[in-house]
Write a protein that holds these residues in place. Sequence first.
Motif, mmCIF file in Angstrom:
data_model
loop_
_atom_site.group_PDB
_atom_site.id
_atom_site.type_symbol
_atom_site.label_atom_id
_atom_site.label_comp_id
_atom_site.label_asym_id
_atom_site.label_seq_id
_atom_site.Cartn_x
_atom_site.Cartn_y
_atom_site.Cartn_z
ATOM 1 N N LEU A 1 40.949 174.148 -10.142
ATOM 2 C CA LEU A 1 41.709 172.359 -9.838
ATOM 3 C C LEU A 1 41.861 171.250 -10.232
ATOM 4 O O LEU A 1 40.824 171.161 -10.367
ATOM 5 N N HIS A 2 43.004 171.017 -10.515
ATOM 6 C CA HIS A 2 42.870 170.300 -11.147
ATOM 7 C C HIS A 2 44.560 169.040 -10.675
ATOM 8 O O HIS A 2 44.872 169.182 -9.784
ATOM 9 N N GLU A 3 43.984 167.263 -10.592
ATOM 10 C CA GLU A 3 45.306 166.397 -10.399
ATOM 11 C C GLU A 3 45.254 165.973 -11.989
ATOM 12 O O GLU A 3 44.691 165.878 -12.501
ATOM 13 N N ILE A 4 46.898 165.968 -11.608
ATOM 14 C CA ILE A 4 47.574 165.021 -12.929
ATOM 15 C C ILE A 4 48.391 164.803 -12.657
ATOM 16 O O ILE A 4 48.795 164.221 -11.650
ATOM 17 N N VAL A 5 48.540 163.759 -13.758
ATOM 18 C CA VAL A 5 49.005 161.965 -13.407
ATOM 19 C C VAL A 5 50.164 161.935 -14.550
ATOM 20 O O VAL A 5 49.233 161.165 -15.967
ATOM 21 N N PHE A 6 51.649 161.791 -14.619
ATOM 22 C CA PHE A 6 51.906 161.409 -16.083
ATOM 23 C C PHE A 6 52.134 160.514 -15.685
ATOM 24 O O PHE A 6 52.833 159.808 -13.836
ATOM 25 N N GLU A 7 52.403 159.329 -16.434
ATOM 26 C CA GLU A 7 52.778 157.705 -16.516
ATOM 27 C C GLU A 7 53.595 157.289 -17.258
ATOM 28 O O GLU A 7 53.605 157.378 -18.651
ATOM 29 N N TYR A 8 54.724 156.265 -17.947
ATOM 30 C CA TYR A 8 55.883 155.702 -18.747
ATOM 31 C C TYR A 8 55.058 154.464 -18.932
ATOM 32 O O TYR A 8 55.203 153.912 -17.629
#
Length: 131
Positions: free
Chosen positions: A115-122
């Motif tokens: 189980l994972h939380e993935i965050v992409f940010e520009y």
Amino acid sequence: KPDIEELGNFSVKYLISDNPIFDKNLVYLGNISNKNVYENLKAKPRIRFETSNFNSINVISETNNSLKLKTSGNKDKLVVADSYYPGWTAKIDGQTTEIKLYKGWARSLEVPEGLHEIVFEYKPFNYKLEK
């Protein structure tokens, strides 16, 4: 003739053409302003795992400059069929991870099992202006 499979990899669901296109993976939808409109049956989801249909992805939030996901399942490559562009960062469970180029155009990253939380940010490059 367009490569329907490759367009599907980039989540291209509809095609518009001046000329008829004959392909078993295209459904003719009609003619608008003398243009033929087709639906691509090979279109894949914009956010997906590359190989496993058993892994899950839930989009928690999305803006023009961020994407937050919850994932679960086996180790796999996560594909986001958006432009790969400098300035995008990614974290898995708060740890910075490398974004890789997928098929010369899109973003991807390796997601471990679980189980994972993935965050992409520009975060565009900050330039200091000289006075």
